[in-house]
Motif scaffolding. Structure first.
Motif, PDB file in Angstrom:
ATOM      1  N   GLU A  99      48.609 -57.891  65.135  1.00 33.46           N
ATOM      2  CA  GLU A  99      49.740 -57.043  65.502  1.00 33.46           C
ATOM      3  C   GLU A  99      50.868 -57.901  66.072  1.00 33.46           C
ATOM      4  N   GLN A 126      54.002 -57.442  68.506  1.00 34.14           N
ATOM      5  CA  GLN A 126      54.666 -56.516  69.427  1.00 34.14           C
ATOM      6  C   GLN A 126      56.125 -56.864  69.588  1.00 34.14           C
ATOM      7  N   PHE A 175      61.662 -52.279  62.129  1.00 30.42           N
ATOM      8  CA  PHE A 175      60.517 -52.740  62.908  1.00 30.42           C
ATOM      9  C   PHE A 175      59.756 -51.533  63.420  1.00 30.42           C
ATOM     10  N   PRO A 215      56.540 -51.003  65.614  1.00 29.48           N
ATOM     11  CA  PRO A 215      55.553 -51.762  66.386  1.00 29.48           C
ATOM     12  C   PRO A 215      54.132 -51.456  65.942  1.00 29.48           C
ATOM     13  N   GLY A 216      53.379 -52.500  65.727  1.00 27.23           N
ATOM     14  CA  GLY A 216      51.985 -52.334  65.319  1.00 27.23           C
ATOM     15  C   GLY A 216      51.800 -52.038  63.854  1.00 27.23           C
ATOM     16  N   SER A 217      52.866 -51.832  63.109  1.00 23.94           N
ATOM     17  CA  SER A 217      52.728 -51.425  61.716  1.00 23.94           C
ATOM     18  C   SER A 217      53.393 -52.390  60.751  1.00 23.94           C
ATOM     19  N   LYS A 268      53.228 -56.315  56.658  1.00 21.54           N
ATOM     20  CA  LYS A 268      52.373 -55.224  57.132  1.00 21.54           C
ATOM     21  C   LYS A 268      51.297 -55.833  58.031  1.00 21.54           C
ATOM     22  N   MET A 269      51.036 -55.168  59.161  1.00 22.07           N
ATOM     23  CA  MET A 269      50.040 -55.686  60.100  1.00 22.07           C
ATOM     24  C   MET A 269      48.686 -55.071  59.763  1.00 22.07           C
ATOM     25  N   ILE A 270      47.806 -55.893  59.218  1.00 18.83           N
ATOM     26  CA  ILE A 270      46.474 -55.419  58.809  1.00 18.83           C
ATOM     27  C   ILE A 270      45.446 -56.361  59.417  1.00 18.83           C
ATOM     28  N   PRO A 271      45.034 -56.110  60.663  1.00 20.22           N
ATOM     29  CA  PRO A 271      44.159 -57.066  61.347  1.00 20.22           C
ATOM     30  C   PRO A 271      42.791 -57.267  60.695  1.00 20.22           C
ATOM     31  N   SER A 285      54.883 -56.951  75.555  1.00 21.19           N
ATOM     32  CA  SER A 285      56.128 -56.565  74.888  1.00 21.19           C
ATOM     33  C   SER A 285      57.290 -56.417  75.865  1.00 21.19           C
ATOM     34  N   ARG A 328      58.003 -53.746  77.278  1.00 19.35           N
ATOM     35  CA  ARG A 328      58.490 -52.357  77.198  1.00 19.35           C
ATOM     36  C   ARG A 328      57.646 -51.472  78.118  1.00 19.35           C
ATOM     37  N   ARG A 367      53.029 -44.729  69.567  1.00 19.82           N
ATOM     38  CA  ARG A 367      51.812 -44.711  68.746  1.00 19.82           C
ATOM     39  C   ARG A 367      51.197 -43.318  68.663  1.00 19.82           C
ATOM     40  N   SER A 412      45.883 -49.671  52.450  1.00 19.56           N
ATOM     41  CA  SER A 412      46.183 -49.721  53.879  1.00 19.56           C
ATOM     42  C   SER A 412      47.664 -49.463  54.070  1.00 19.56           C
ATOM     43  N   ASN A 470      41.932 -49.759  62.321  1.00 23.12           N
ATOM     44  CA  ASN A 470      41.816 -51.164  61.942  1.00 23.12           C
ATOM     45  C   ASN A 470      41.670 -51.320  60.440  1.00 23.12           C
ATOM     46  N   GLY A 526      44.918 -50.186  58.643  1.00 27.53           N
ATOM     47  CA  GLY A 526      46.179 -50.761  59.112  1.00 27.53           C
ATOM     48  C   GLY A 526      47.114 -49.727  59.709  1.00 27.53           C
ATOM     49  N   PRO A 568      48.943 -48.043  62.879  1.00 31.47           N
ATOM     50  CA  PRO A 568      49.327 -48.446  64.239  1.00 31.47           C
ATOM     51  C   PRO A 568      49.133 -47.327  65.254  1.00 31.47           C
ATOM     52  N   ARG A 587      44.173 -49.118  68.194  1.00 34.33           N
ATOM     53  CA  ARG A 587      44.496 -50.531  67.959  1.00 34.33           C
ATOM     54  C   ARG A 587      45.298 -51.097  69.113  1.00 34.33           C
ATOM     55  N   THR A 614      44.360 -54.415  71.351  1.00 38.06           N
ATOM     56  CA  THR A 614      45.338 -55.495  71.543  1.00 38.06           C
ATOM     57  C   THR A 614      45.580 -55.727  73.027  1.00 38.06           C
TER      58      THR A 614
END
Lengths: 514, 314
Positions: free
Chosen positions: A53, A55, A206, A208-210, A233-236, B83, B85, B94, B165, B259, B262, B264, B268, B272
């Motif tokens: 991810e 941030q 952007f 976040p996380g995606s 793309k964020m794919i952990p 972050s 934030r 999220r 994903s 996960n 993918g 968000p 997840r 993190t």
């Protein structure tokens, strides 16, 4: 969520044989290479799968400059220097970065026409402001320690910055391949709150996380990038990421998995670009009574069949290593004097001593597998090993506090010659073993204080031989990392001889018909 | 009813206070150093000490608890270390994603459970009932990550009809959003449907044996009509309770689904935060998850009362 760089990624020390005095160079395109017979075309969108991810894109964050994310961060914040072959560095946004004979006075010359994405000029003043921001404790940047080595910065003109270092550092140029050299505007931000950059792309979306989406930077100084847009793309999850690549949801992904590299190599719709990205070793706590004996450490090294380890753990990808400079091409020592595999010799020393040790490792499948294989090998020599997986977030703290006997250690800090000082000098910040040898200290300091390649190579050889004799670490293997990509990519930088895996998105192109 | 709701609110507040104290203590016990993860290993001890002070990590546990609790009351849940934030902002960004996955997943589960349970009861002890029971146990036995990866392999890799994903916000493209949600919803729904179906089936069987059901048949109601119009409602209390509680728990995030696909979501984000020792964010997510469970628990009780006012509800 594997991470190749468990320790070294927080550092932005990079490769480098700094160029000899007075030498300068323009950025060459020798690292670009077409990867297919199809001609690259202008335009299109590339979708890249990231393994973690994101941030924030702020360079001050230690995560943004980790190797797997450089393909994103360098697209927006193109660095002043870039990684070359075998641990070298080359100018990128900089025209040159040279030093005097003492390696304490450095001169950076910028290219003409550098601009941030809003059109404001990127001059020497902005470079200094960026570096000062990284060094400010309020920024909480992982590059603070790098900035601390700079005693003074001056800007004699708009294109020149001079640096006076507190101590000689022949590898100073390498530090401009990451945070220090990824110049951010300190006065302007984009709509997402990230500092503006001067790279070929800018952030257009952007989540976040995606995902992150980049579009072309109209004010970019260099050749226009091929791609119109790049989506990350964020794919952990590694399996999910690979499935996404095979199904066509993404076109390119980072990988550190030997099995994925091998599977991709057999798939005609995919191709692989990889290089040794990190080195793994077993740290030995020299304060432990059982490990204080050099003959024991030598015997432990003799009990490990590094070729077999590479075959089992890395599936033959990667290579055995025996010294800290093993990845650095021409300057790597020919003979590091490291004990070769000899099980009988190991048994003759170890069996009578009834040694019991704990081997810590990060709680990841690859590290646990390696630790288990080592347990088996050392067990044949009569050593009783208990493998203890430790959570990643706690692992470094444990190493720093010396709470281990043996510890599996994976790092990319040795991707350039300066890395050895962090691990093997008596005052090195990563000297978790407690090793101290004045010969090694002197040799590494000598290498750092000169830009003469032959003198540096001789110093590396001296340090390696001393390390090979003392065995403060058990060397194992270098592991590959890199990119697996769809065949529709027609141009991709050649990273196969790099020790720092980075690919500039601006040099990637799709093929005609895609 | 009002007295019951009032009592539940008071109890929920007390539970929340316990959660706040407990999570504050638990994160203090976490090994690892957040300053090391933020600054890297080559930062000096002085730099790390300064950062610890800036982040409030040098305070005692009680001081941190007081500061954090006071912040919660003011609507300030702290700032994410990673972050920069606000924590509430991070969670809020999220939440829609997790909410969508949960609601769609539960919708799949409820629909499947209703169909399976009513069909099973209608053909009780027959071949269909035994087959459906077997399938339910199979779905219960297979871990959700296996279901997820299997769906990806079939629909994304082999048939190439669904994306493997990724997530597209609904506001950006409703069609693509729903397409990306199909497999995550199925992954969540299939496993939950098995549990719901078994629960509902049991309740329906008990209801079907009541005398008023014989009366309904005697008055000419067809078996299906009697089942759906007479038996289902009084049998639904346990079922609704289970669904409600599951929604509450799932609001804390479904890590495995997020996960694999993918997505968000909050799950997840929690991982993190844990891996990065982002303490304010971690604490905020745990408290949010607790609030979700408590609120859903109260709503479930109200729903149970509305479904069956004559039943004993406590």
């Amino acid at each position: 969520m594997a991470s190749v760089i468990t320790i070294g990624c927080a550092l932005s020390f990079l490769a480098g044989c700094g160029n000899a005095n007075g030498s300068s160079g323009t950025s060459s395109d020798s690292t670009n290479s077409s990867t297919s017979s199809v001609a690259p075309r202008q335009g299109g969108n590339l979708t890249i799968g990231l393994d973690r991810e994101v941030q924030t894109l702020d360079i001050a964050s230690s995560i943004t400059t980790q190797q797997p994310l450089l393909i994103l961060s360098t697209a927006v914040y193109e660095p002043l220097m870039k990684a070359g072959k075998d641990g070298s560095v080359e100018p990128d946004m900089a025209k040159s970065l040279t030093s005097d004979a003492t390696a304490t006075q450095w001169k950076l010359t910028l290219r003409d026409g550098l601009k941030f994405s809003d059109g404001t000029p990127l001059t020497s003043k902005e470079v200094v402001a960026h570096i000062k921001r990284l060094g400010d404790p309020a920024t909480k940047s992982s590059a603070m320690a790098q900035v601390a080595q700079i005693k003074q910065m001056d800007t004699p003109d708009a294109a020149t910055v001079t640096f006076a270092l507190a101590r000689p550092n022949a590898d100073f140029a390498a530090q401009f391949t990451r945070a220090l050299g990824m110049i951010e505007s300190t006065t302007a931000k984009d709509p997402f709150g990230f500092p503006l950059g001067a790279g070929p792309y800018q952030v257009s979306d952007f989540t976040p996380g995606s995902s992150v989406k980049l579009t072309k930077n109209a004010n970019y100084w260099g050749d226009k990038p091929y791609l119109d847009t790049v989506t990350y793309k964020m794919i952990p999850d590694a399996d999910s990421r690979f499935q996404s690549l095979k199904s066509g949801d993404i076109d390119l992904m980072w990988s550190e998995s030997a099995s994925q590299f091998q599977e991709a190599a057999k798939d005609s719709s995919l191709k692989v670009m990889k290089a040794p990205a990190s080195m793994s070793m077993v740290l030995l706590n020299l304060k432990d009574a059982q490990l204080a004996d050099a003959s024991v450490r030598k015997a432990l090294a003799q009990a490990i069949d590094r070729k077999a380890l590479n075959a089992v753990v890395n599936l033959g990808e990667g290579k055995p290593i025996d010294n800290p400079y093993a990845l650095l091409g021409g300057v790597a020592p020919k003979d590091a004097n490291y004990p070769q595999y000899d099980l009988n010799a190991a048994k003759s020393v170890l069996e009578s001593k009834h040694i019991k040790l704990t081997l810590n490792c990060e709680n990841r499948p690859d590290t646990v597998q390696r630790a288990t294989a080592l347990k088996d090998m050392l067990g044949k020599a009569g050593v009783d090993i208990t493998v203890t997986p430790v959570e990643s977030a706690n692992y470094t703290s444990q190493l720093m506090s010396g709470e281990f006997q043996m510890a599996d250690f994976v790092t990319s800090v040795l991707s350039d010659p300066s890395g050895a000082q962090y691990l093997f000098t008596s005052k090195g910040p990563y000297n978790f073993t407690g090793y101290a040898n004045t010969t090694v200290d002197s040799a590494i300091a000598a290498a750092s204080a000169t830009t003469d390649e032959s003198k540096r190579a001789a110093a590396f050889a001296t340090a390696s031989k001393a390390l090979g004799k003392d065995v403060p670490v058990l060397w194992t293997t270098a592991t590959n990392a890199g990119f697996i990509m769809s065949n529709k990519i027609a141009a991709f930088p050649d990273i196969s001889h790099n020790t720092l895996i980075e690919a500039q998105a601006g040099k990637i192109a799709l093929g005609e018909g895609h | 009813m009002r007295k019951t709701i009032g009592t539940r609110i008071v109890r929920s507040i007390l539970v929340l206070l316990v959660v706040i104290v407990a999570v504050n203590h638990l994160v203090a016990l976490l090994p690892g150093d957040a300053t090391m993860l933020l600054l890297g290993q080559d930062a000096t001890a002085q730099q790390r000490a300064q950062l610890r002070q800036d982040l409030g990590l040098d305070k005692t546990e009680l001081q941190r608890l007081g500061g954090w609790f006071g912040g919660i009351l003011r609507g300030d849940w702290g700032t994410s270390f990673a972050s920069g934030r606000p924590v509430l902002h991070e969670i809020a960004s999220r939440l829609p994603v997790t909410l969508e996955v949960v609601l769609l997943g539960q919708a799949v589960a409820v629909i499947l459970a209703l169909l399976i349970a009513t069909f099973s009861v209608r053909h009780i002890n027959g071949a269909a009932d035994r087959t459906l029971s077997g399938l339910s146990f199979l779905m219960l036995s297979v871990p959700s990550f296996v279901i997820g990866l299997l769906l990806i392999y079939i629909f994304a890799v082999t048939l190439n009809v669904l994306p493997a994903s990724g997530y597209v916000p609904f506001a950006q493209n409703p069609g693509k959003n729903l397409v990306t949600m199909i497999m995550p919803a199925l992954t969540m729904g299939l496993g939950e449907a098995a549990v719901y179906a078994r629960t509902l089936r049991g309740s329906l069987i008990a209801t079907m044996s009541q005398p008023y059901m014989d009366a309904a048949h005697a008055r000419g109601a067809s078996p299906w009509k009697a089942l759906w119009t007479r038996a289902l409602r009084p049998s639904s209390v346990s079922f609704v309770t289970l669904v409600g509680m599951n929604i509450g728990v799932s609001m804390g995030g479904s890590l495995i689904i997020e996960n694999i696909f993918g997505i968000p979501g909050i799950g997840r984000l929690a991982v993190t935060a844990l891996q990065g020792r982002d303490i304010p964010l971690l604490q905020g997510i745990v408290v949010f998850a607790a609030c979700a469970v408590l609120i859903m628990s109260m709503l479930v009780d109200v729903a149970a009362y509305l479904i069956n006012p004559s039943g004993a509800h406590e």
